[in-house]
Design an enzyme around this catalytic site. Structure first.
Site, PDB file in Angstrom:
ATOM      1  CG  HIS A  69      15.912  10.781  -4.295  1.00  0.00           C
ATOM      2  ND1 HIS A  69      16.083  10.521  -2.961  1.00  0.00           N
ATOM      3  CD2 HIS A  69      17.144  10.663  -4.851  1.00  0.00           C
ATOM      4  CE1 HIS A  69      17.359  10.273  -2.717  1.00  0.00           C
ATOM      5  NE2 HIS A  69      18.023  10.354  -3.852  1.00  0.00           N
ATOM      6  CD  GLU A  70      18.501  11.455  -8.209  1.00  0.00           C
ATOM      7  OE1 GLU A  70      19.393  12.317  -8.126  1.00  0.00           O
ATOM      8  OE2 GLU A  70      18.592  10.352  -7.644  1.00  0.00           O
ATOM      9  CG  ASP A  76      21.481  10.558  -1.688  1.00  0.00           C
ATOM     10  OD1 ASP A  76      20.321  10.864  -2.011  1.00  0.00           O
ATOM     11  OD2 ASP A  76      22.347  10.226  -2.514  1.00  0.00           O
TER      12      ASP A  76
END
Length: 968
Positions: A198-199, A209
């Site tokens: 995700h990061e 996001d």
């Protein structure tokens, strides 16, 4: 073209001899051995100088410190542990596990095209870990993944520092040691490998996001939806009481949306596999939202920043890897686990390589001594090793590597700095001699540093010695001193940019650029309490008074020094402390040969405003440089970092100036920030940088101050930023823009299972006292593709918002400029539609809004425009709006972000909502049915109670009579 394409397929290899062998098929190369490793002799008959430069530049790119794809695998992934982190070798194993696990998820997420191939873990110098090797060009500051103590705004929540345009690489990912060591956080954020991917998507591909904690719900066609992607993710709405029980969500009558206490609880088992940018903790979620399932109406940052594009679209069409991802074939089998290397940087080892050729004679050699003296006295840290080499017709070692163990040692080195200049400029001799000095301590130069200064009027060919420097593993920073510095030094920087930085410095004394360059030559470990902070750097020419104020704040004060340099004659100097104490020449040290006066404040400097006054009767130039360090070992100072978004520009894309003001990762907001950009030809431009979330600035209140730079000119340019808070408005921010999504719980078999509450973080904005800072950014080069500077249109509006009040639409945005975010635009064009995609893809086909009465204001101003449509807006209707602006040359901006607004009539307040996507009409009907049932129950209950009361009354009468009879 075929040769260059062929090269692209092999240039990622870290095996330099292999790359060279490939090039032998194209160029006539001869390998020869030098004292510092394998070097390359370029046959001058086989190619011109530009071809040599291109070859060496491409050769260098294979050793650069940036992340890159080697085939299907990412390599040069640097993960650095901050110097303030206590030793715990478990961190190394957990980092390896996280990256290995993440590699599997990454492989699945992008159609089996990419994975993590190699990663390097940089541990602090004070750790006593086993099986570590010596770091090369890896450093904490350059690492894209940091393991460091918590940012008080985020706590242990992972996040990515991201403030560029959609599709551009972010700055770094921040994990805390507690996040890695405490397995309880897995329940809050999901498996670490999933969170890492995700990061990574933020970091590498510049996506944003797809959830939004500030706007967790929105209206869509008369329905309430949770902000998520895809909309196929299912779940329930509930409020969690203070006691931990659940109750139906309540509707805010002002917004007709659930109140702030309402949370979305996703089902643990889903029938969709996207998206990792929304809910990576769900087991079924394994990829990113594609175009056909993207929720482009959700009020999240991905839609706002990326023009409502799906994350998959941005990754494959806009990111740094777009070309590779479109051409790479999926792997036929699962990739191998990543390989890891654990490295450590010892104390700094630095060699100053200084030009003493004839062109340096006079004022230049003096300025070189002054700046190098400042570096040796105040910048280079204790226990570092320093050597000094000079070059002209030949090269000489003035001092072999010497450990800085006392002020006496520092002064010994200062006295050895060269005072005279003559001869030619053989830069290769100087470079070779510097590498030789660095080898003397342990036989290699891995991770050692070279600071190479020259006025650049070279008499040799730097291309001939660059490969040996490339092979050496040294960090090489270059300073091009004077306006006449040859382009060879810029080319040398281009070829040798392996961890170092590049500065240009005018020999005009007032600019103080050479002092600033040396003051910026630090190598951060993440412990800013031990690093110098520049509070002031300014110059002037006068025959009278030269006055100013320097604010010393609570975070600095140790090792505070005022260094005044004069041009001709020793002036009168007065420095006043905040409490009124006066320091004069009798309190200062004066070096007549260096033309330098220094005041070293004993102990910790008194916080507050220090005032200086310099008086002269001769017309002469002065500079003052004020440096300090942290006042306390456990309180990092406020620091400023500045850079351009492009190191080399041809003018086709706008250049942006960034300045980050922070203290221990906390953003410092409402400061006054000014950038000075000066070309080597003398043109100077000053810009106020803004943190307003408009124009070049991505987010309001994140401590990143930005502005477009439109007055670009050919040549090399310097960047300097001044920051101050003397109006009392500056604060530490508590706002955060992203982070690994915390999930309050999951729905399992129809029942909500709560997760532990998220640990609280600081939410109180703290005041910052008066302070001043200066910072110098790396220099940049402009080579315009045309003969004149480009005409940039107004910047894209990125903060358009819309609201419907009865039948009136109210739009708000920040005004763009005539040229990007500067000046005043000529006009606006506003359009609307019922269809978001139509408006985004074909702005000109939207319905036009009359803007005859709208006159644009200066860039940065708040614009508002209200209007009525030609028809009454029905309840439950959602409309979409966009704006373009135009300048005097009729150049139009890009279409703004798409703003949406819904008309919701406030009816009876429904007591609660429990399911996403529930229709508001159904809610009202459901409430009416519930009320009718309640009324029926009340009526039946009341009837039964009345009957019960009648029966009890009759019984009581009977019993009373019996009791009376018994008493009688």
């Amino acid at each position: 073209m075929n040769q260059l394409y062929w090269y692209h397929s092999v240039h990622s290899s870290k095996d330099i001899p292999s790359v060279i062998r490939h090039f032998k098929l194209i160029f006539d190369l001869t390998l020869f051995k030098t004292c510092s490793g394998v070097a390359v002799h370029l046959n001058s008959a086989a190619m011109d100088s530009r071809t040599k430069f291109v070859l060496l530049w491409m050769l260098l790119s294979s050793t650069s410190t940036g992340i890159k794809l080697d085939g299907n695998g990412y390599v040069d992934v640097i993960i650095a542990i901050g110097a303030k982190v206590p030793q715990d070798d478990r961190l190394i194993d957990i980092i390896k596990d996280m990256v290995t696990e993440g590699s599997v998820y990454l492989y699945e997420a992008l159609d089996k095209k990419v994975y993590f191939k190699e990663a390097t873990i940089l541990v602090p110098s004070h750790w006593k870990s086993k099986n570590v090797t010596k770091a090369r060009t890896e450093s904490f500051e350059k690492a894209k993944i940091r393991i460091d103590n918590a940012n008080s705004t985020y706590g242990d929540q992972p996040y990515t520092k991201q403030y560029g345009e959609c599709g551009t690489m972010a700055e770094y990912i921040h994990f805390t040691p507690e996040y890695l060591l405490n397995d309880a956080v897995i329940q809050l954020y999901g498996l670490r490998g999933r969170v890492f991917v995700h990061e990574w998507a933020h970091l590498r591909w510049g996506v944003y996001d797809e959830y939004n904690k500030e706007k967790p719900f929105y209206h869509s066609n008369g329905r309430i939806e949770a902000t998520r992607c895809s909309k196929n993710i299912e779940g329930q709405f509930y409020e969690v009481t203070a006691g931990g029980s659940l109750q139906p969500c309540h509707i805010d009558p002002q917004t007709s949306l659930p109140t702030d206490k309402c949370k979305f609880f996703p089902d643990r088992n889903q029938n969709t596999n996207s998206s990792l940018m929304s809910l990576p903790s769900l087991d079924s979620v394994s990829t990113f939202c594609r175009k056909n399932e993207h929720n482009n109406k959700a009020p999240n940052l991905q839609n706002e920043k990326c023009d409502n594009k799906a994350t998959w679209t941005v990754i494959f069409e806009d990111s740094v890897d777009k070309d590779a991802l479109q051409t790479l074939k999926p792997l036929e089998s699962p990739p191998p686990p990543p390989s890891f290397k654990v490295v450590q940087r010892a104390q700094r080892v630095v060699c100053l390589i200084l030009d003493v050729s004839g062109s340096m004679e006079g004022a230049r050699i003096l300025q070189q001594r002054q700046a190098a003296t400042h570096f040796l006295r105040y910048i280079i840290e204790d226990q570092a090793s320093v050597g000094i080499v000079t070059f002209s017709t030949s090269a000489s070692t003035l001092r072999s590597l010497t450990i800085i163990d006392s002020d006496i040692t520092r002064e010994t080195l200062v006295q050895l700095l060269p005072k005279r200049a003559s001869g030619s400029t053989n830069m290769c001799l100087g470079l070779s001699q510097g590498l030789h000095v660095l080898q003397k301590d342990n036989g290699d130069v891995l991770g050692d540093e070279i600071i190479f200064l020259t006025d650049g009027q070279a008499t040799d060919n730097i291309a001939g010695c660059a490969p040996s420097a490339i092979q050496s593993g040294a960090i090489i920073s270059t300073i091009a001193f004077s306006n006449s510095a040859a382009q060879a030094l810029t080319e040398m920087y281009s070829m040798l940019k392996i961890g170092g930085i590049f500065f240009i410095a005018k020999d005009d004394m007032i600019s103080n650029q050479l002092m600033d360059a040396f003051a910026s030559l630090t190598l951060s470990t993440g412990d800013y309490t031990n690093e110098p902070v520049q509070l002031e750097s300014v110059g002037a020419r006068t025959s009278d008074w030269f006055n100013g104020t320097v604010s010393v704040d609570q975070t600095v004060g140790n090792k505070t020094s005022f260094v005044i340099i004069y041009e001709i004659r020793f002036p009168s100097i007065y420095i006043q402390s905040p409490s009124g104490s006066i320091y004069t020449q009798t309190n200062m040290s004066h070096d007549g040969l260096l033309k330098t006066v220094t005041l070293n404040i004993p102990g910790t400097a008194e916080p507050g405003d220090w005032k200086y006054s310099i008086q002269t009767t001769s017309n002469q130039a002065f500079t003052i440089t004020v440096t300090s360090q942290a006042a306390h070992d456990d309180v990092p100072p406020i620091i400023v970092k500045t850079h351009m978004n492009q190191q080399f520009s041809d003018g086709t894309k706008p250049m942006t100036v960034f300045a980050e003001v922070s203290q221990n990762y906390r953003p410092v907001i409402n400061a006054e920030v000014w950038a000075t950009l000066e070309s080597e030809t003398g043109s100077e431009h000053t810009l106020q940088l803004l943190d307003n979330g408009a124009g070049a600035d991505a987010f309001q209140g994140d401590g990143i101050y930005s502005r477009y730079f439109t007055k670009i000119v050919n040549g090399r340019n310097s960047l300097k930023v001044r920051v101050k808070n003397q109006g009392g408005q500056t604060r530490f921010a508590v706002q955060k823009n992203s982070g690994a999504p915390y999930v309050p719980g999951y729905v399992v078999n129809g029942v909500v299972q709560l997760n532990p509450p998220k640990p609280p973080v600081s939410e109180e904005p703290l005041e910052v006292g008066n302070f001043t800072r200066t910072a110098t950014g790396e220099s940049f080069v402009v080579k315009l593709s045309g003969t004149t500077p480009p005409n940039f249109p107004p910047n894209r509006i990125t903060d358009l918002s819309a609201e419907i009040q009865e039948d009136t639409v109210l739009l708000s945005w920040t005004a763009p400029g005539e040229d990007l975010d500067q000046g005043t635009a000529k006009s606006y064009e506003i359009r609307w539609s019922f269809d978001l995609d139509m408006l985004r893809n074909s702005f000109s086909n939207g319905h036009v809004v009359n803007t005859a009465a709208v006159s644009p204001h200066e860039a940065g101003s708040v614009e508002q425009h209200s209007f009525n449509l030609s028809f009454p807006i029905q309840n439950g209707t959602t409309l979409f709006f966009a704006v373009q602006s135009e300048d005097e040359q009729n150049a139009k901006s890009e279409t703004s972000n798409i703003a949406q607004a819904s008309k919701i009539l406030h009816g009876p307040k429904p007591p609660g909502v429990s399911n996403p996507g529930m229709n508001l009409t159904v809610l009202v009907i459901s409430v009416c049915v519930v009320i009718m049932v309640i009324c029926f129950i009340v009526a039946v209950t009341e009837s039964l109670l009345n009957a019960f009361k009648t029966t009890r009354l009759a019984s009581s009468v009977h019993n009373s009579r019996g009791l009376t009879n018994r008493l009688s």
